[in-house]
Design an enzyme around this catalytic site. Structure first.
Site, short mmCIF file in Angstrom:
data_model
loop_
_atom_site.label_atom_id
_atom_site.label_comp_id
_atom_site.label_asym_id
_atom_site.label_seq_id
_atom_site.Cartn_x
_atom_site.Cartn_y
_atom_site.Cartn_z
N ASN A 1 9.65 24.64 72.73
CA ASN A 1 9.33 26.43 73.15
C ASN A 1 8.46 26.59 72.66
OD1 ASN A 1 11.68 26.53 74.67
ND2 ASN A 1 13.23 25.92 72.57
N CYS B 1 12.32 20.92 74.80
CA CYS B 1 11.88 19.59 74.84
C CYS B 1 11.21 18.46 74.77
CB CYS B 1 12.04 19.59 76.37
SG CYS B 1 12.68 17.59 76.96
#
Lengths: 317, 317
Positions: free
Chosen positions: A262, A253
């Site tokens: 990530n 995100c």
């Protein structure tokens, strides 16, 4: 992992073997602005299979108009050629998605349901309240378990919400218990916008492991503020033995805008291997897959090991 | 820190206050390919002073033909306007450099001597054996202490050498004891090419603190493989309370080629503040200084907090 076998969460000092699920093909690709051709996706996922992953998140059954990048999910599932012992995971957003997934039930082994721990994030993400989502989970969970699939859960914003700020640990663990009651054997905790820190990671995973006996407790960290691996190390110290990450540091995100998401699988694997933690993975092959992704996507990825490679402990000539 | 006061290395669980030395103006700028104008350096260092740093590595007395970027060291030292309680540190490579430094002795408070723990790295770096370097250290150390300056030491390749591979912990700590005998009150351990991992960091700093009572033990990590903050967290857990880092993630040793070096100060401060560790720094002002460096250097820096900013715990509107 069968549905009935208890996951061996460890306590500090025990022999360390971890599970790493590669989520790049879903959580990573999903955030790419340019459409990735289906054969490219298949080639990259097959490369991940050769690197030794036993769990790969391959596809999502979201509506194609919501995330066009993943609209070829079934084609990808049909095209990939993974070793028999690799579990293919798919993300299920709602009952309609589950209907579509179960129509091709033989193409995957693990199904993931998700919720955001914070009300605002859940509403903005899937336009339903947390309570409505968890009511759906109870129903969908039964259907997934009845199909003899492994039911996994992900709780987003477990460590903080960009809209609401702090998210109480008890609230997150209550949701985890609801997922367990719905039949989930693995529950992942997502640091959706990178708000966790190592001290909280340690405290959280100690509590989660205690509250969820027999459940596989999975850490899903983001590297938004550079602390992703520090959080993973702290979770490991707390006894967590299951992690999710994305090759090439793809996806996650991007909040705040422009942020990385990530943690990079190859950086996580590099850290674990240097610490003597067994991942079952071939680090060089993971890096190679990430470099192939970089080349396919045509932009410089942010993973560190892509540039630096593994630590070399032999004298250089 | 006066020379005679013992540094309070801590053990786990105690109240946590850390010292962070900003090394960007020397260790960072040194690696910039384009010459940074002296007024720009002065402006950036003054911004760091306003962010609350009590220790800044400002200049190096290396030969100007070896590192032209730092040839304006004295001009920078003369031009900066830091609060009175900020210690200005200079790097001393050899006796000639010390002569030049002592000619402007009133412009700084801390002098750093250094060696590489591995023979090959030391030879390649300064063309002398470790033994020759340490003999020089004994002589130079006395001169520095006689001038009532704080003597600091840095041991490069403390966690591994790109040429020799593993570097025994005992070898590093023996060198540290030699520095202490020469009058050093602070000894920094440098992960020059990012070969440390959190498990080793923890074991190393536990041992170093035990072996060096009363000496300030400083961790200097690089983010070569993304593990820099994980190593810093592990060192903190081991009781280390003194760190070095570089704003904007500037500089450090780019080995392997293209790698990032020093950990970013603002990412380290963000992690510490989130954990409740006091740094005495204004994180927003550190980020602002790093963004100013990015703008001055005209290239995108790799720090995470430059993009993401601090964690916001209040509800967004």
């Amino acid at each position: 992992m069968s549905q009935t076998q208890a996951f061996p969460n460890a306590t500090r000092g025990e022999t360390r073997t971890v599970q790493i699920r590669e989520v790049g093909p879903r959580d990573g690709f999903q955030n790419e602005p340019e459409t990735i051709a289906t054969p490219d996706k298949i080639r990259l996922i097959d490369a991940l299979g050769r690197a030794g992953f036993k769990r790969i998140e391959v596809a999502s059954f979201v509506r194609p108009d919501v995330i066009p990048q993943l609209s070829d999910g079934i084609e990808v599932l049909r095209g990939i050629d993974l070793p028999d012992d690799v579990d293919r995971m798919v993300l299920i957003p709602n009952s309609r998605g589950l209907d579509n997934a179960l129509a091709v039930r033989d193409l995957f082994e693990e199904a993931t349901l998700f919720v955001s721990a914070s009300q605002t994030h859940n509403t903005k993400n899937i336009n339903r309240s947390v309570e409505e989502t968890m009511a759906d989970v109870a129903v969908m969970g039964k259907r997934i378990v009845a199909e003899d699939l492994t039911l996994c859960a992900v709780i987003a914003t477990s460590f903080g919400c960009p809209y609401e700020g702090p998210v109480p640990m008890d609230r997150v663990l209550d949701l985890a218990e609801q997922f367990a009651a719905a039949g989930a054997t693995e529950i992942g905790f997502g640091d959706t916008t990178g708000m966790c820190n190592p001290a909280y990671s340690r405290a959280f995973f100690e509590a989660a492991i205690e509250r969820l006996p027999g459940i596989e407790v999975t850490a899903h960290f983001h590297n938004t503020r550079g602390q992703g691996l520090a959080n993973a190390y702290a979770a490991l110290e707390a006894g967590c033995r299951s992690f999710e990450s994305s090759f090439g540091e793809l996806g996650g995100c991007p909040v705040p805008k422009g942020s990385t998401g990530n943690i990079a699988t190859e950086d996580l694997v590099s850290m674990f291997h240097e610490m003597g933690v067994d991942t079952g993975l071939d680090l060089a092959a993971v890096i190679e897959a990430a470099r192939e992704a970089q080349s396919t996507l045509g932009r410089k990825l942010t993973s560190h090991s892509i540039v630096a490679g593994p630590v070399t402990w032999y004298p250089a000539s």
